[in-house]
Design a protein around this motif. Structure first.
Motif, PDB file in Angstrom:
ATOM      1  N   THR A 123      38.573  43.188  65.417  1.00  0.00           N
ATOM      2  CA  THR A 123      39.774  43.780  66.078  1.00  0.00           C
ATOM      3  C   THR A 123      40.384  42.628  66.891  1.00  0.00           C
ATOM      4  OG1 THR A 123      38.886  45.824  65.899  1.00  0.00           O
ATOM      5  CG2 THR A 123      40.383  45.546  67.677  1.00  0.00           C
ATOM      6  N   ARG A 124      41.805  42.568  66.823  1.00  0.00           N
ATOM      7  CA  ARG A 124      42.467  41.346  67.627  1.00  0.00           C
ATOM      8  C   ARG A 124      43.559  41.908  68.192  1.00  0.00           C
ATOM      9  NH1 ARG A 124      39.689  36.831  68.224  1.00  0.00           N
ATOM     10  NH2 ARG A 124      41.755  35.892  68.396  1.00  0.00           N
ATOM     11  N   ALA A 125      44.221  41.214  69.329  1.00  0.00           N
ATOM     12  CA  ALA A 125      45.202  41.459  69.991  1.00  0.00           C
ATOM     13  C   ALA A 125      46.561  40.375  69.951  1.00  0.00           C
ATOM     14  CB  ALA A 125      44.947  41.796  71.401  1.00  0.00           C
ATOM     15  N   ALA A 126      47.670  40.683  69.891  1.00  0.00           N
ATOM     16  CA  ALA A 126      48.678  39.532  70.100  1.00  0.00           C
ATOM     17  C   ALA A 126      49.724  40.428  70.995  1.00  0.00           C
ATOM     18  CB  ALA A 126      49.417  39.289  68.747  1.00  0.00           C
ATOM     19  N   GLY A 127      49.434  39.696  72.353  1.00  0.00           N
ATOM     20  CA  GLY A 127      50.080  40.292  73.504  1.00  0.00           C
ATOM     21  C   GLY A 127      49.865  41.630  73.552  1.00  0.00           C
ATOM     22  N   GLY A 128      50.893  42.737  73.759  1.00  0.00           N
ATOM     23  CA  GLY A 128      50.498  44.217  73.651  1.00  0.00           C
ATOM     24  C   GLY A 128      50.304  44.775  72.540  1.00  0.00           C
ATOM     25  N   THR A 132      43.778  45.039  63.175  1.00  0.00           N
ATOM     26  CA  THR A 132      42.626  44.672  62.519  1.00  0.00           C
ATOM     27  C   THR A 132      42.782  43.679  61.293  1.00  0.00           C
ATOM     28  OG1 THR A 132      41.782  47.049  62.890  1.00  0.00           O
ATOM     29  CG2 THR A 132      40.746  45.587  61.176  1.00  0.00           C
ATOM     30  N   ALA A 133      42.021  42.521  61.506  1.00  0.00           N
ATOM     31  CA  ALA A 133      41.808  41.625  60.460  1.00  0.00           C
ATOM     32  C   ALA A 133      40.613  41.879  59.418  1.00  0.00           C
ATOM     33  CB  ALA A 133      42.232  40.146  61.007  1.00  0.00           C
ATOM     34  N   SER A 134      40.972  41.673  58.308  1.00  0.00           N
ATOM     35  CA  SER A 134      39.702  41.878  57.221  1.00  0.00           C
ATOM     36  C   SER A 134      39.880  40.909  55.880  1.00  0.00           C
ATOM     37  CB  SER A 134      39.685  43.242  56.957  1.00  0.00           C
ATOM     38  OG  SER A 134      40.514  43.795  56.415  1.00  0.00           O
ATOM     39  N   TRP A 149      42.741  28.374  63.855  1.00  0.00           N
ATOM     40  CA  TRP A 149      43.315  29.260  62.700  1.00  0.00           C
ATOM     41  C   TRP A 149      42.499  30.374  62.387  1.00  0.00           C
ATOM     42  CZ3 TRP A 149      43.661  23.912  59.860  1.00  0.00           C
ATOM     43  CH2 TRP A 149      44.244  23.038  60.678  1.00  0.00           C
ATOM     44  N   LEU A 150      42.886  31.204  61.453  1.00  0.00           N
ATOM     45  CA  LEU A 150      41.895  32.310  60.914  1.00  0.00           C
ATOM     46  C   LEU A 150      42.230  32.027  59.274  1.00  0.00           C
ATOM     47  CD1 LEU A 150      40.317  35.015  61.305  1.00  0.00           C
ATOM     48  CD2 LEU A 150      42.718  36.091  60.998  1.00  0.00           C
ATOM     49  N   SER A 151      40.950  31.955  58.800  1.00  0.00           N
ATOM     50  CA  SER A 151      40.709  31.902  57.532  1.00  0.00           C
ATOM     51  C   SER A 151      39.715  32.766  56.692  1.00  0.00           C
ATOM     52  CB  SER A 151      40.566  30.451  57.036  1.00  0.00           C
ATOM     53  OG  SER A 151      40.527  29.999  55.700  1.00  0.00           O
ATOM     54  N   THR A 152      39.358  32.607  55.533  1.00  0.00           N
ATOM     55  CA  THR A 152      38.442  33.197  54.932  1.00  0.00           C
ATOM     56  C   THR A 152      37.152  32.439  54.667  1.00  0.00           C
ATOM     57  OG1 THR A 152      39.253  32.951  52.744  1.00  0.00           O
ATOM     58  CG2 THR A 152      40.307  34.809  53.810  1.00  0.00           C
ATOM     59  N   ASN A 153      36.206  33.128  54.176  1.00  0.00           N
ATOM     60  CA  ASN A 153      34.833  32.875  53.911  1.00  0.00           C
ATOM     61  C   ASN A 153      34.921  32.523  52.367  1.00  0.00           C
ATOM     62  OD1 ASN A 153      32.236  31.954  54.208  1.00  0.00           O
ATOM     63  ND2 ASN A 153      31.501  33.949  53.113  1.00  0.00           N
ATOM     64  N   THR A 154      35.733  33.223  51.597  1.00  0.00           N
ATOM     65  CA  THR A 154      35.671  33.085  50.082  1.00  0.00           C
ATOM     66  C   THR A 154      37.267  32.680  49.680  1.00  0.00           C
ATOM     67  OG1 THR A 154      33.808  34.587  49.566  1.00  0.00           O
ATOM     68  CG2 THR A 154      35.386  34.069  47.819  1.00  0.00           C
ATOM     69  N   ALA A 155      37.447  31.490  49.136  1.00  0.00           N
ATOM     70  CA  ALA A 155      38.794  31.040  48.711  1.00  0.00           C
ATOM     71  C   ALA A 155      39.535  32.036  48.179  1.00  0.00           C
ATOM     72  CB  ALA A 155      38.659  29.742  47.938  1.00  0.00           C
ATOM     73  N   THR A 156      39.229  32.809  47.261  1.00  0.00           N
ATOM     74  CA  THR A 156      40.063  33.825  46.468  1.00  0.00           C
ATOM     75  C   THR A 156      40.306  35.173  47.330  1.00  0.00           C
ATOM     76  OG1 THR A 156      38.243  34.473  45.449  1.00  0.00           O
ATOM     77  CG2 THR A 156      39.491  32.981  44.286  1.00  0.00           C
ATOM     78  N   ASP A 157      39.625  35.420  48.255  1.00  0.00           N
ATOM     79  CA  ASP A 157      39.952  36.514  49.145  1.00  0.00           C
ATOM     80  C   ASP A 157      41.107  36.434  49.985  1.00  0.00           C
ATOM     81  OD1 ASP A 157      37.626  37.537  48.346  1.00  0.00           O
ATOM     82  OD2 ASP A 157      36.599  37.348  50.191  1.00  0.00           O
ATOM     83  N   PRO A 158      41.894  37.660  50.070  1.00  0.00           N
ATOM     84  CA  PRO A 158      42.899  37.616  50.739  1.00  0.00           C
ATOM     85  C   PRO A 158      42.721  38.132  52.200  1.00  0.00           C
ATOM     86  CG  PRO A 158      42.906  39.525  49.470  1.00  0.00           C
ATOM     87  CD  PRO A 158      41.894  38.886  48.994  1.00  0.00           C
ATOM     88  N   ILE A 159      43.495  37.913  53.139  1.00  0.00           N
ATOM     89  CA  ILE A 159      43.359  38.107  54.535  1.00  0.00           C
ATOM     90  C   ILE A 159      44.465  39.371  54.651  1.00  0.00           C
ATOM     91  CG2 ILE A 159      43.905  37.822  57.179  1.00  0.00           C
ATOM     92  CD1 ILE A 159      42.809  35.152  56.540  1.00  0.00           C
ATOM     93  N   THR A 160      43.852  40.762  55.539  1.00  0.00           N
ATOM     94  CA  THR A 160      44.590  41.695  55.422  1.00  0.00           C
ATOM     95  C   THR A 160      44.563  42.144  56.891  1.00  0.00           C
ATOM     96  OG1 THR A 160      44.088  42.597  53.202  1.00  0.00           O
ATOM     97  CG2 THR A 160      45.008  44.413  54.858  1.00  0.00           C
ATOM     98  N   LEU A 161      45.921  42.094  57.413  1.00  0.00           N
ATOM     99  CA  LEU A 161      46.275  42.422  58.757  1.00  0.00           C
ATOM    100  C   LEU A 161      47.036  44.052  58.726  1.00  0.00           C
ATOM    101  CD1 LEU A 161      48.197  39.411  59.734  1.00  0.00           C
ATOM    102  CD2 LEU A 161      45.479  39.689  59.820  1.00  0.00           C
ATOM    103  N   SER A 162      45.926  44.728  59.418  1.00  0.00           N
ATOM    104  CA  SER A 162      46.422  46.302  59.334  1.00  0.00           C
ATOM    105  C   SER A 162      45.974  47.008  60.766  1.00  0.00           C
ATOM    106  CB  SER A 162      45.766  47.019  58.198  1.00  0.00           C
ATOM    107  OG  SER A 162      44.099  46.908  58.321  1.00  0.00           O
ATOM    108  N   ASN A 163      46.145  48.364  60.768  1.00  0.00           N
ATOM    109  CA  ASN A 163      45.861  49.234  61.827  1.00  0.00           C
ATOM    110  C   ASN A 163      46.693  48.572  62.854  1.00  0.00           C
ATOM    111  OD1 ASN A 163      44.047  50.667  60.242  1.00  0.00           O
ATOM    112  ND2 ASN A 163      42.338  49.315  60.510  1.00  0.00           N
ATOM    113  N   PHE A 164      47.907  48.570  62.951  1.00  0.00           N
ATOM    114  CA  PHE A 164      48.697  47.959  64.133  1.00  0.00           C
ATOM    115  C   PHE A 164      48.739  49.050  64.955  1.00  0.00           C
ATOM    116  CE2 PHE A 164      50.142  45.217  60.729  1.00  0.00           C
ATOM    117  CZ  PHE A 164      49.761  44.168  60.876  1.00  0.00           C
ATOM    118  N   THR A 165      48.967  48.478  66.356  1.00  0.00           N
ATOM    119  CA  THR A 165      49.131  49.583  67.535  1.00  0.00           C
ATOM    120  C   THR A 165      50.148  48.910  68.309  1.00  0.00           C
ATOM    121  OG1 THR A 165      47.519  48.494  68.861  1.00  0.00           O
ATOM    122  CG2 THR A 165      46.664  50.401  67.488  1.00  0.00           C
TER     123      THR A 165
END
Length: 284
Positions: A123-128, A132-134, A149-165
């Motif tokens: 769970t992260r925040a950008a200003g207000g 969620t990053a997964s 930077w934010l990256s992944t442990n496995t190269a082929t995995d996408p990063i999904t940003l969701s559950n915005f508030t």
């Protein structure tokens, strides 16, 4: 079964709509899909007024004025209905993106460190704004010098940003691929943006560490996923993630609202004119 030929009014109205659709703003700063902002609304107003003028000159007879007006609304309504859904605009210029949103907040990932496995989800925040990053096999903190930077442990995995508030209508940042050691490597990044209208896909080619990409939705962003184009082995990476609220364009009524309002006023005017035309004066 016989098919009725379109009336003069219907044909002219459809031609006007098509001609004005060509004037819609297809991304002065990127790719617009396809109607957004005050200019798009203004185009629809003019198109509706032109259609009303054509109907006026069709001379169908006073008794047919209401039916003609409603019939001519059909081709306009069909096109407007397609444009009334949510739209996503892609920005590759950071200044233009910031001008299209409000109250931007930035997540610099400075707390993640470099070459550090951090699991998933987080769970992260950008200003207000919160989010969620997964990633399926975990996330990874990377960086070079003062950049984190934010990256992944496995190269082929996408990063999904969701559950915005906080009401996120825009999401952007510096997107690029990195190699096994967390170093920048030339390549592309695939994106999928989800909003009320569905999913929108975009590919950034030859991404660099300063390659900015931003997405703005008129309905709000539900999620943003991105992955590295696998020309070899590359990890998806993001820096300076920027989230923002609705910009000024979000306050402009949808084209469907404008069109229905104008057509409604036209119908009232036609009814009033018909009433005046059928009123007689009797002298005793």
């Amino acid at each position: 079964m016989a098919i009725r030929a379109p009336s003069r009014c219907e044909t002219a109205c459809a031609e006007i709509v098509v001609s004005y659709v060509k004037q819609l703003p297809y991304g002065e700063n990127g790719l617009t899909i396809p109607l957004s902002g005050s200019r798009g609304a203004a185009v629809w107003i003019v198109a509706a007024l032109r259609c009303a003028a054509v109907c006026e000159n069709a001379k169908p007879g006073e008794s047919e004025m209401m039916k003609t007006l409603l019939r001519c609304a059909a081709p306009l309504a069909l096109v407007v209905a397609g444009g009334a859904s949510a739209q996503v605009t892609v920005y590759t210029d950071q200044a233009a993106f910031l001008a299209a949103i409000s109250a931007p907040g930035v997540d610099t990932f400075s707390d993640l460190g470099s070459h550090v496995y951090i699991g998933s989800p987080i769970t992260r925040a950008a200003g207000g704004y919160g989010y969620t990053a997964s990633a399926a096999n975990g996330l990874y903190g990377e960086g070079a010098g003062a950049s984190h930077w934010l990256s992944t442990n496995t190269a082929t995995d996408p990063i999904t940003l969701s559950n915005f508030t906080g009401g996120v209508f825009g999401a952007g940042g510096l997107f690029f691929p990195t190699d096994f050691g967390g170093n920048y490597i030339n390549g592309g990044v695939n994106f999928t943006v989800s909003d009320a209208s569905g999913n929108f896909n975009y590919t950034l080619t030859n991404a660099a560490t300063n390659s900015f990409v931003g997405f703005v939705s008129t309905s709000g962003i539900n999620s943003l996923s991105f992955s590295a184009v696998q020309n070899g082995v590359r990890w998806p990476t993001v820096g300076n993630l920027t989230l923002g609220g609705a910009g000024l364009a979000g306050a402009v009524p949808e084209p469907a609202t404008w069109a229905l309002m104008i057509l409604g006023m036209g119908a009232v005017g036609a009814a009033m004119r018909r009433k005046r035309a059928t009123t007689s004066v009797n002298f005793a």
